[in-house]
Design an enzyme around this catalytic site. Structure first.
Site, PDB file in Angstrom:
ATOM      1  N   VAL A 234      11.458 -15.755   5.443  1.00 48.46           N
ATOM      2  CA  VAL A 234      11.072 -16.712   6.493  1.00 48.46           C
ATOM      3  C   VAL A 234       9.553 -16.811   6.656  1.00 48.46           C
ATOM      4  O   VAL A 234       9.050 -17.780   7.223  1.00 48.46           O
ATOM      5  CB  VAL A 234      11.722 -16.389   7.866  1.00 48.46           C
ATOM      6  CG1 VAL A 234      13.241 -16.416   7.777  1.00 48.46           C
ATOM      7  CG2 VAL A 234      11.229 -15.080   8.435  1.00 48.46           C
TER       8      VAL A 234
ATOM      9  N   ASN B 169      16.257 -15.284  13.915  1.00 50.45           N
ATOM     10  CA  ASN B 169      16.546 -13.878  14.223  1.00 50.45           C
ATOM     11  C   ASN B 169      15.760 -12.912  13.348  1.00 50.45           C
ATOM     12  O   ASN B 169      15.408 -11.827  13.812  1.00 50.45           O
ATOM     13  CB  ASN B 169      18.047 -13.617  14.056  1.00 50.45           C
ATOM     14  CG  ASN B 169      18.355 -12.136  13.969  1.00 50.45           C
ATOM     15  OD1 ASN B 169      18.376 -11.429  14.979  1.00 50.45           O
ATOM     16  ND2 ASN B 169      18.547 -11.630  12.745  1.00 50.45           N
TER      17      ASN B 169
ATOM     18  N   SER C  43      11.896 -10.479  21.950  1.00 48.80           N
ATOM     19  CA  SER C  43      12.060  -9.056  22.314  1.00 48.80           C
ATOM     20  C   SER C  43      11.557  -8.836  23.729  1.00 48.80           C
ATOM     21  O   SER C  43      10.679  -9.579  24.210  1.00 48.80           O
ATOM     22  CB  SER C  43      11.236  -8.189  21.356  1.00 48.80           C
ATOM     23  OG  SER C  43      11.207  -6.858  21.799  1.00 48.80           O
TER      24      SER C  43
ATOM     25  N   TYR D 183       3.582  -5.446  16.726  1.00 47.92           N
ATOM     26  CA  TYR D 183       4.916  -6.038  16.936  1.00 47.92           C
ATOM     27  C   TYR D 183       4.930  -6.757  18.277  1.00 47.92           C
ATOM     28  O   TYR D 183       5.380  -7.909  18.369  1.00 47.92           O
ATOM     29  CB  TYR D 183       5.965  -4.928  16.896  1.00 47.92           C
ATOM     30  CG  TYR D 183       7.391  -5.365  17.176  1.00 47.92           C
ATOM     31  CD1 TYR D 183       8.191  -5.914  16.175  1.00 47.92           C
ATOM     32  CD2 TYR D 183       7.959  -5.203  18.447  1.00 47.92           C
ATOM     33  CE1 TYR D 183       9.504  -6.293  16.428  1.00 47.92           C
ATOM     34  CE2 TYR D 183       9.267  -5.586  18.708  1.00 47.92           C
ATOM     35  CZ  TYR D 183      10.041  -6.128  17.696  1.00 47.92           C
ATOM     36  OH  TYR D 183      11.342  -6.507  17.954  1.00 47.92           O
TER      37      TYR D 183
ATOM     38  N   ALA E 283       2.510  -8.031  19.952  1.00 48.65           N
ATOM     39  CA  ALA E 283       1.678  -9.248  19.878  1.00 48.65           C
ATOM     40  C   ALA E 283       2.439 -10.376  19.177  1.00 48.65           C
ATOM     41  O   ALA E 283       2.399 -11.536  19.615  1.00 48.65           O
ATOM     42  CB  ALA E 283       0.374  -8.941  19.146  1.00 48.65           C
TER      43      ALA E 283
ATOM     44  N   ILE F 108      18.559  -2.144  21.357  1.00 49.57           N
ATOM     45  CA  ILE F 108      19.830  -2.483  20.712  1.00 49.57           C
ATOM     46  C   ILE F 108      20.025  -1.584  19.489  1.00 49.57           C
ATOM     47  O   ILE F 108      19.082  -1.377  18.709  1.00 49.57           O
ATOM     48  CB  ILE F 108      19.855  -3.979  20.278  1.00 49.57           C
ATOM     49  CG1 ILE F 108      19.396  -4.911  21.425  1.00 49.57           C
ATOM     50  CG2 ILE F 108      21.239  -4.356  19.767  1.00 49.57           C
ATOM     51  CD1 ILE F 108      20.266  -4.910  22.666  1.00 49.57           C
TER      52      ILE F 108
HETATM   53  P1  NAD Z   1      17.358  -5.264  11.442  1.00 45.74           P
HETATM   54  O1  NAD Z   1      16.160  -4.706  10.788  1.00 45.74           O
HETATM   55  O2  NAD Z   1      18.531  -4.357  11.628  1.00 45.74           O
HETATM   56  O3  NAD Z   1      17.824  -6.588  10.697  1.00 45.74           O
HETATM   57  C1  NAD Z   1      16.881  -7.599  10.419  1.00 45.74           C
HETATM   58  C2  NAD Z   1      17.360  -8.430   9.235  1.00 45.74           C
HETATM   59  O4  NAD Z   1      16.320  -9.396   8.992  1.00 45.74           O
HETATM   60  C3  NAD Z   1      17.512  -7.601   7.963  1.00 45.74           C
HETATM   61  O5  NAD Z   1      18.730  -7.946   7.315  1.00 45.74           O
HETATM   62  C4  NAD Z   1      16.298  -7.980   7.146  1.00 45.74           C
HETATM   63  O6  NAD Z   1      16.497  -7.906   5.732  1.00 45.74           O
HETATM   64  C5  NAD Z   1      16.056  -9.419   7.598  1.00 45.74           C
HETATM   65  N1  NAD Z   1      14.672  -9.823   7.362  1.00 45.74           N
HETATM   66  C6  NAD Z   1      13.543  -9.111   7.579  1.00 45.74           C
HETATM   67  N2  NAD Z   1      12.473  -9.797   7.201  1.00 45.74           N
HETATM   68  C7  NAD Z   1      12.923 -10.988   6.745  1.00 45.74           C
HETATM   69  C8  NAD Z   1      12.280 -12.127   6.208  1.00 45.74           C
HETATM   70  N3  NAD Z   1      10.945 -12.167   6.047  1.00 45.74           N
HETATM   71  N4  NAD Z   1      13.047 -13.192   5.844  1.00 45.74           N
HETATM   72  C9  NAD Z   1      14.395 -13.159   5.976  1.00 45.74           C
HETATM   73  N5  NAD Z   1      15.059 -12.094   6.462  1.00 45.74           N
HETATM   74  C10 NAD Z   1      14.329 -11.024   6.843  1.00 45.74           C
HETATM   75  O7  NAD Z   1      16.862  -5.814  12.851  1.00 45.74           O
HETATM   76  P2  NAD Z   1      17.655  -6.109  14.216  1.00 45.74           P
HETATM   77  O8  NAD Z   1      17.498  -4.941  15.104  1.00 45.74           O
HETATM   78  O9  NAD Z   1      18.989  -6.671  13.936  1.00 45.74           O
HETATM   79  O10 NAD Z   1      16.690  -7.228  14.814  1.00 45.74           O
HETATM   80  C11 NAD Z   1      16.949  -8.620  14.729  1.00 45.74           C
HETATM   81  C12 NAD Z   1      15.919  -9.326  15.565  1.00 45.74           C
HETATM   82  O11 NAD Z   1      15.991  -8.839  16.902  1.00 45.74           O
HETATM   83  C13 NAD Z   1      14.467  -9.071  15.114  1.00 45.74           C
HETATM   84  O12 NAD Z   1      13.714 -10.235  15.288  1.00 45.74           O
HETATM   85  C14 NAD Z   1      14.004  -7.988  16.048  1.00 45.74           C
HETATM   86  O13 NAD Z   1      12.620  -7.979  16.205  1.00 45.74           O
HETATM   87  C15 NAD Z   1      14.722  -8.384  17.315  1.00 45.74           C
HETATM   88  N6  NAD Z   1      14.884  -7.303  18.290  1.00 45.74           N
HETATM   89  C16 NAD Z   1      15.600  -6.182  17.997  1.00 45.74           C
HETATM   90  C17 NAD Z   1      15.727  -5.190  18.954  1.00 45.74           C
HETATM   91  C18 NAD Z   1      16.503  -3.921  18.711  1.00 45.74           C
HETATM   92  O14 NAD Z   1      16.466  -3.028  19.597  1.00 45.74           O
HETATM   93  N7  NAD Z   1      17.199  -3.766  17.608  1.00 45.74           N
HETATM   94  C19 NAD Z   1      15.117  -5.338  20.214  1.00 45.74           C
HETATM   95  C20 NAD Z   1      14.385  -6.493  20.467  1.00 45.74           C
HETATM   96  C21 NAD Z   1      14.283  -7.478  19.501  1.00 45.74           C
END
Ligand code: NAD
Length: 256
Positions: free
Chosen positions: A62, A88, A147, A160, A162, A193
């Site tokens: 992305v 996402n 987030s 992150y 920022a 999460i």
């Molecule tokens: P994760 O790391 O478990 O999964 C993220 C997925 O995104 C992975 O499959 C990865 O390969 C894919 N990815 C990463 N970079 C990419 C790119 N450049 N292009 C396409 N795909 C890409 O993360 P998660 O915990 O499921 O988080 C999902 C979203 O939620 C993220 O944006 C994260 O910042 C946000 N978030 C997560 C939490 C948490 O506590 N887990 C909290 C707040 C926000």
């Protein structure tokens, strides 16, 4: 009848995977994106097939804006016009630590994937959407997974934070531009999460949640964020756009 078709970025695991399943359960066909067209996406695609919905796997980074429009065209060529974009995909920092030690490459990575990617993918999606006639009975939406760190500082992960603050403002900007077009834009802010991203810190997060960091004394599950996204995409919050939807067990409720 207009079919609802969603693109979910970063669908290979975690919140993205759960979101793809929740949307498919709600009747959406799904474009499945991640970095690689690997077995994770293949398995997910088979699960969604079993739910009776169609999928198309479209792997791209992305953060690479040259991939955006060709990828959307590819998905629409197979599944039909997209109605919904879930930004996402996201990444954490290269290494947690003192903000005084943050390296430029970690800052740039966070910005490219967490902020610039969603900005230009939303732009490409919106240009395509606005170029054709739309069904007034269908909810068209962009849902950005930002987030709690869009507003709450985590000192060891400042780059992150920022990037997520930027993504949150991007949500407001596009909500403003797309409101007159009846396209909803939401900023979904997960808290703590349990996903592969947080696996090394989840025990400490759970302890902190139980200790009062969250109003609900536990960490959240990907399926809980996914349920919120599916409800938004399905129009369950009518006359609502541009706002933050916190999925954080009440973590950011001000207290004293
Ligand atoms: P994760 O790391 O478990 O999964 C993220 C997925 O995104 C992975 O499959 C990865 O390969 C894919 N990815 C990463 N970079 C990419 C790119 N450049 N292009 C396409 N795909 C890409 O993360 P998660 O915990 O499921 O988080 C999902 C979203 O939620 C993220 O944006 C994260 O910042 C946000 N978030 C997560 C939490 C948490 O506590 N887990 C909290 C707040 C926000």
């Amino acid at each position: 009848m207009t079919r609802q078709v969603a693109l979910v970025t970063g669908a290979g695991r975690g919140i993205g995977r759960a979101t793809a399943l929740a949307l498919a359960s709600s009747g959406f066909d799904i474009g499945l994106n991640d970095l690689q067209p690997d077995e994770h996406l293949e398995t997910l695609s088979a699960e969604i097939d079993d739910l009776g919905q169609r999928t198309h796997i479209c792997a791209f980074d992305v953060g690479d804006t040259t991939q955006h429009d060709p990828s959307l065209a590819e998905i629409e060529g197979v599944l039909g016009p997209l109605t919904t974009l879930v930004n996402n995909a996201g990444i954490g920092v290269v290494s947690r630590g003192d903000p005084l030690d943050v390296q430029e490459n970690s800052f740039d990575r966070c910005m490219a994937v967490n902020a610039k990617g969603p900005f230009f993918l939303t732009q490409a999606f919106a240009r395509r959407l606005l170029s054709r006639s739309r069904n007034p009975n269908v909810v068209y939406s962009v849902i950005n997974i930002t987030s709690s760190n869009a507003s709450a500082v985590a000192v060891p992960r400042t780059e992150y934070c920022a990037s997520k603050a930027a993504a949150s403002m991007i949500s407001k900007c596009f909500a403003t531009r797309l409101g007159p077009e009846n396209v909803m834009v939401y900023d979904v802010q997960p808290g703590l999460i349990e996903t592969p991203m947080t696996e090394t810190v989840i025990d400490s997060y759970q302890a902190r949640a139980e200790d009062g960091l969250c109003l609900l004394p536990r960490v959240g599950q990907p399926s809980e964020v996914a349920a919120v996204v599916a409800n938004l995409a399905g129009g369950c919050l009518p006359y609502t756009t541009g706002h933050v939807i916190s999925v954080d067990g009440g973590m950011l409720v001000p207290r004293f």
